[in-house]
Each structure stands twice: as structure tokens, then as C-alpha cells.
Design a protein around this motif. Structure first.
Motif, PDB file in Angstrom:
ATOM      1  N   GLY A  73      -0.360  -4.381  -5.490  1.00  0.00           N
ATOM      2  CA  GLY A  73      -0.103  -3.035  -5.002  1.00  0.00           C
ATOM      3  C   GLY A  73      -1.363  -2.219  -5.131  1.00  0.00           C
ATOM      4  N   TYR A  74      -1.714  -1.496  -4.089  1.00  0.00           N
ATOM      5  CA  TYR A  74      -2.948  -0.708  -4.087  1.00  0.00           C
ATOM      6  C   TYR A  74      -2.683   0.699  -3.564  1.00  0.00           C
ATOM      7  CZ  TYR A  74      -7.008  -3.514  -5.284  1.00  0.00           C
ATOM      8  OH  TYR A  74      -7.980  -4.187  -5.973  1.00  0.00           O
ATOM      9  N   ALA A  75      -3.466   1.640  -4.036  1.00  0.00           N
ATOM     10  CA  ALA A  75      -3.502   2.952  -3.397  1.00  0.00           C
ATOM     11  C   ALA A  75      -4.136   2.740  -2.024  1.00  0.00           C
ATOM     12  CB  ALA A  75      -4.318   3.921  -4.238  1.00  0.00           C
ATOM     13  N   ALA A  76      -3.487   3.221  -0.973  1.00  0.00           N
ATOM     14  CA  ALA A  76      -3.962   2.927   0.386  1.00  0.00           C
ATOM     15  C   ALA A  76      -5.425   3.319   0.564  1.00  0.00           C
ATOM     16  CB  ALA A  76      -3.077   3.635   1.415  1.00  0.00           C
ATOM     17  N   GLY A  77      -5.842   4.396  -0.088  1.00  0.00           N
ATOM     18  CA  GLY A  77      -7.220   4.860   0.034  1.00  0.00           C
ATOM     19  C   GLY A  77      -8.237   3.926  -0.598  1.00  0.00           C
ATOM     20  N   THR A 110       9.040   3.552   6.686  1.00  0.00           N
ATOM     21  CA  THR A 110       8.803   4.959   6.985  1.00  0.00           C
ATOM     22  C   THR A 110      10.093   5.597   7.499  1.00  0.00           C
ATOM     23  OG1 THR A 110       7.304   6.478   8.147  1.00  0.00           O
ATOM     24  CG2 THR A 110       7.994   4.517   9.357  1.00  0.00           C
ATOM     25  N   ASP A 111       9.976   6.794   8.072  1.00  0.00           N
ATOM     26  CA  ASP A 111      11.144   7.450   8.666  1.00  0.00           C
ATOM     27  C   ASP A 111      10.932   7.528  10.184  1.00  0.00           C
ATOM     28  OD1 ASP A 111       9.178   9.412   8.861  1.00  0.00           O
ATOM     29  OD2 ASP A 111       9.833  10.364   6.996  1.00  0.00           O
ATOM     30  N   ALA A 112      11.848   8.178  10.889  1.00  0.00           N
ATOM     31  CA  ALA A 112      11.763   8.192  12.351  1.00  0.00           C
ATOM     32  C   ALA A 112      10.456   8.824  12.823  1.00  0.00           C
ATOM     33  CB  ALA A 112      12.973   8.932  12.941  1.00  0.00           C
ATOM     34  N   LEU A 121       0.825  -1.203   0.000  1.00  0.00           N
ATOM     35  CA  LEU A 121       0.000   0.000   0.000  1.00  0.00           C
ATOM     36  C   LEU A 121       0.864   1.260   0.000  1.00  0.00           C
ATOM     37  CD1 LEU A 121      -2.566  -0.947   2.826  1.00  0.00           C
ATOM     38  CD2 LEU A 121      -2.869  -1.203   0.351  1.00  0.00           C
ATOM     39  N   GLY A 122       0.409   2.281  -0.710  1.00  0.00           N
ATOM     40  CA  GLY A 122       1.089   3.577  -0.680  1.00  0.00           C
ATOM     41  C   GLY A 122       0.142   4.638  -1.204  1.00  0.00           C
ATOM     42  N   ARG A 123       0.478   5.893  -0.966  1.00  0.00           N
ATOM     43  CA  ARG A 123      -0.308   7.019  -1.491  1.00  0.00           C
ATOM     44  C   ARG A 123       0.599   7.950  -2.269  1.00  0.00           C
ATOM     45  NH1 ARG A 123      -5.397   8.539   1.105  1.00  0.00           N
ATOM     46  NH2 ARG A 123      -5.943   6.859   2.527  1.00  0.00           N
ATOM     47  N   GLY A 124       0.008   8.739  -3.154  1.00  0.00           N
ATOM     48  CA  GLY A 124       0.805   9.706  -3.919  1.00  0.00           C
ATOM     49  C   GLY A 124       1.852   8.975  -4.750  1.00  0.00           C
ATOM     50  N   THR A 125       3.049   9.525  -4.814  1.00  0.00           N
ATOM     51  CA  THR A 125       4.079   8.892  -5.643  1.00  0.00           C
ATOM     52  C   THR A 125       4.513   7.539  -5.073  1.00  0.00           C
ATOM     53  OG1 THR A 125       5.738  10.210  -4.490  1.00  0.00           O
ATOM     54  CG2 THR A 125       5.024  11.014  -6.643  1.00  0.00           C
ATOM     55  N   ASN A 126       4.117   7.252  -3.854  1.00  0.00           N
ATOM     56  CA  ASN A 126       4.442   5.926  -3.311  1.00  0.00           C
ATOM     57  C   ASN A 126       3.405   4.866  -3.674  1.00  0.00           C
ATOM     58  OD1 ASN A 126       6.931   6.639  -1.934  1.00  0.00           O
ATOM     59  ND2 ASN A 126       5.583   7.978  -0.750  1.00  0.00           N
ATOM     60  N   ALA A 132       5.299   4.490   3.495  1.00  0.00           N
ATOM     61  CA  ALA A 132       4.702   5.744   3.980  1.00  0.00           C
ATOM     62  C   ALA A 132       5.698   6.640   4.689  1.00  0.00           C
ATOM     63  CB  ALA A 132       3.532   5.424   4.909  1.00  0.00           C
ATOM     64  N   PRO A 133       6.415   7.468   3.937  1.00  0.00           N
ATOM     65  CA  PRO A 133       7.227   8.485   4.614  1.00  0.00           C
ATOM     66  C   PRO A 133       6.303   9.432   5.383  1.00  0.00           C
ATOM     67  CG  PRO A 133       7.191   8.841   2.217  1.00  0.00           C
ATOM     68  CD  PRO A 133       6.462   7.562   2.474  1.00  0.00           C
ATOM     69  N   HIS A 134       6.823  10.110   6.386  1.00  0.00           N
ATOM     70  CA  HIS A 134       5.996  11.004   7.190  1.00  0.00           C
ATOM     71  C   HIS A 134       5.772  12.309   6.422  1.00  0.00           C
ATOM     72  CE1 HIS A 134       4.899  13.664  10.593  1.00  0.00           C
ATOM     73  NE2 HIS A 134       4.253  12.574  10.949  1.00  0.00           N
TER      74      HIS A 134
END
Ligand code: F6R
Length: 365
Positions: free
Chosen positions: A252-256, A303-305, A226-231, A276-278
Motif C-alpha cells: 500500500g502506498y500514498a498515491a503521491g 470510487t463513486d459515480a 494506492l490512496g491519499r489522505g485517510t484512504n 479514491a472517492p471524488h
């Protein structure tokens, strides 16, 4: 030559900081903090009304990411198709169309046929190609080279991230020419791109952790990304890589879109990778993760921290990336996604560099 690596794919994953640097150097003027296209690669984006992108497989996913960039930074509408669909659907190609083809090999039959279909009517034909002497490179009006070097592993890795690097440069360039990006905004994006090689080195540092979490994955029979936008295109790329290398069915799916169907698949046996980066839409993806967790799904969060902190333990595993600016997230997050499929396939004992039924260059339809 595989050097010290067990597979070409591992070598090619690890070459990315270097080849991304080579590719970016060709298009960026670091001193002026601007994009500067080589003389032979000039395009006037002011005269264009639309971009039509066609490609296959991983190159198609690079094009999908580029759609977000051209529309956001240059306000240029982009239509993108899988080349095998585009070439047969009799789409109108009109004046002011920039037809852009993306291909590592430059020989993919459907992509080449799509290029030829556009020849008579498009204002300009461009190609992002890794093999400079290839047919697609020769037949395009303007070729934007990726400097990834020879890619031997059948699964595309370094060619994909280099395609993204070139496409990001083109989107910034188009934005400057069309006046939709200020000089300062473009300079900031160039700085973001300039950081890519060192960010890629940091991303590779999570390999030991990925190797560990890949072992149980090799027992799964399905997986969801799952990812949104460019992800979101990157989620599809992750699913493609897992399918082709480890023969595990993945989507692979758009998270929405989760609640519009695929949520029915969730149970304790389904690994769910969340890319999902923050960023500004992290909150939305977090609520999707909570829906997955509530149904017993096993989340592997990349993700990131800050994203790790905010996710509050909803994920079973978390892979921590360096902090990255939005523009470069799909380039940097591609690396853990590639390593997940690589290590899963190694655990399963499949032929990583030469997966069954696949050819490196698909010159038949
Ligand atoms: C997947 C993969 C393929 C290619 C596709 C297009 O890992 O490598 O999906 O991306 O066959 O090939 P090129 O880029 O040579 O046109």
C-alpha cells in the motif's frame, strides 16, 4: 456460528452495518447531533497537548486514519507508532500526553508493553478495545469500547471499522472541547456518522461485482494499493488483507509516492487498486492513475459515480460506492477492500478464517 455464511470472515463483513450502528449509538447523541461520551469514558482534551497512538497491524492502520482526524478537527498533534517499535525506542512521554492504544483483542503483547511503558508519565492512558474484560482494557485509565461483537476470523474486519467509528467520535468530541470545531460543524459530522450503517449496506451491494473481478486477481503474484489522505492507511490495510488471506504480495502506498519509486513496478501484470472517492484531492490521484495506465498497468478503481465519470475510462474495472462525506470514506471504503481480499482468497482456496502462520491474538512478542 457462521449462520448462512461460508466463513466467519464473510459473516463479519456483513455484520458491519449492524455493529457500526451499535458502536455509534454508544457515543452519539442523535437528537442533539453531538458526541456524548459515556460517564466512565470522560476525557478532557483541553488539557492535553499531544496524542501518542500505538497499535499493531490493522489496529495500527485505524490509528493512522485517526491521526488525520485529530489533527484536522481538534488541532491536536498525533504521533503514531507500530507498538513493537514504540516500546523499544525510548521515546519521551511527557506531561500533557494522551497515550492511546488500539486493539481488538486487548491482549496483543507489544501493544500492552507500550501501554505499560507510558504508565508512569502520560497524563492519561486510553484504549480502544473490542474485548471489554481484556488486559489492555483493564490497565487503561479509560476504555472506549467497540461494540463489534466477537471477531472469530483471524483477519480483522468489523473490529477495524468499529475502531474507526469510535476514533471519529473522539476526534469530534476533542474538536468541540478545544473549540476548533463549531457546534454546527460538529453537528454536520455527527450527521455524516449517523449515515454510516445505511451507507455500509449500500457498499455491501457491490459484492457480486467484486467477486467477478477477484477471479483474475487470484492469478496475480503482486498487487499495489494506492490512496491519499485517510484512504492512504486504507491502501495499506488492503495490502495487508490481501497478503494475509491470499498470500499474494501486495503493498500500500500514498498515491503521491508513486513516482518516487514504486512506478518502476508497473507493467500489464500488476493489478493496481486505487481507493479514491471524488474528494478535493481526486484530481491528484487521477493523474497518478494516468501514469499507471500509460505504462500498461491494470487499474481497479474504487470510487463513486462522480469519480467514475471524471476518470474517463482510465480504469480497467471500477467499483462504484455510494456518495460519502469525507469523514466516513475510510469506514465505507473498507468494505470493498475487505471483500476483494476475501473473494480472492476464496478463489485461491486458502483457509480464509485461519490463514497459515497466523494467530488471532498475538500474545507473544
Ligand atoms: C490483520 C489483523 C492483525 C491485527 C493485529 C493486532 O487482519 O487482524 O494485523 O490487527 O494483530 O491485533 P489486536 O487488534 O488484537 O491488537
Amino acid at each position: 456460528d457462521k449462520g448462512n455464511y461460508r466463513h466467519f470472515m464473510a459473516k463479519e463483513i456483513h455484520e458491519q452495518p449492524e455493529v457500526l450502528g451499535h458502536t455509534l449509538s454508544r457515543y452519539l447523541d442523535y437528537a442533539k447531533k453531538s458526541v456524548s461520551l459515556p460517564a466512565a469514558e470522560k476525557v478532557d482534551f483541553r488539557s492535553l497537548n499531544r496524542i501518542l497512538i500505538s497499535a499493531c497491524g490493522t489496529a495500527y492502520y485505524a490509528g493512522l486514519v485517526a491521526k488525520y482526524w485529530f489533527e484536522k478537527y481538534a488541532r491536536l498533534p498525533v504521533e503514531i507508532d507500530i507498538a513493537s517499535e514504540f516500546r523499544y525506542r525510548e521515546t519521551p512521554v511527557i506531561d500533557g500526553d494522551f497515550a492511546l492504544f488500539i486493539s481488538q483483542s486487548g491482549e496483543t503483547a507489544d501493544t500492552l508493553a507500550s501501554l505499560r511503558y507510558c504508565k508512569a508519565n502520560a497524563a492519561k492512558i486510553g484504549a480502544v478495545v473490542n474485548v471489554p474484560e481484556s488486559t489492555i482494557a483493564r490497565e487503561a485509565d479509560v476504555t472506549f469500547a467497540t461494540i463489534a461483537g466477537p471477531e472469530i476470523g483471524v483477519a480483522s474486519t468489523k473490529a477495524f471499522t468499529c475502531q474507526l467509528a469510535v476514533l471519529a467520535c473522539l476526534a469530534i468530541h476533542a474538536g468541540r472541547q478545544r473549540g476548533t470545531l463549531s457546534e454546527a460543524a460538529a453537528a454536520a459530522l455527527v450527521d455524516d456518522l449517523a449515515a454510516v450503517p445505511s451507507l455500509a449496506v449500500q457498499a455491501l451491494n457491490c459484492e457480486t461485482q467484486i467477486e467477478k473481478l477477484s477471479q483474475p486477481l487470484s492469478r496475480a503474484s503482486n498487487a499495489l494499493y494506492l490512496g491519499r489522505g485517510t484512504n492512504f492507511p486504507l491502501a495499506m490495510e488492503g495490502a495487508l488483507k490481501l497478503k494475509e488471506l491470499s498470500y499474494i504480495h501486495a503493498e500500500g502506498y500514498a498515491a503521491g509516492e508513486l513516482k518516487h519509486g514504486p512506478i518502476a513496478l508497473i507493467d500489464e501484470n500488476l493489478p493496481v487498486f486505487v481507493i479514491a472517492p471524488h474528494d478535493a484531492i481526486f484530481e491528484k490521484t487521477l493523474s497518478n492513475m494516468q501514469e499507471v495506465a500509460a505504462r500498461g498497468g491494470r487499474i481497479i478503481l474504487i470510487t463513486d459515480a462522480a469519480g467514475d465519470h471524471e476518470s474517463g475510462g482510465v480504469a480497467g474495472d471500477t467499483v462504484i460506492m455510494p456518495n460519502v462525506p469525507d469523514l466516513v470514506a475510510p469506514i465505507i471504503y473498507a468494505l470493498p477492500v475487505q471483500m476483494i481480499s476475501y473473494h480472492t482468497a476464496v478463489f485461491m482456496g486458502t483457509d480464509v478464517d485461519q490463514p497459515r502462520n497466523l494467530a488471532k491474538s498475538v500474545t507473544v512478542e
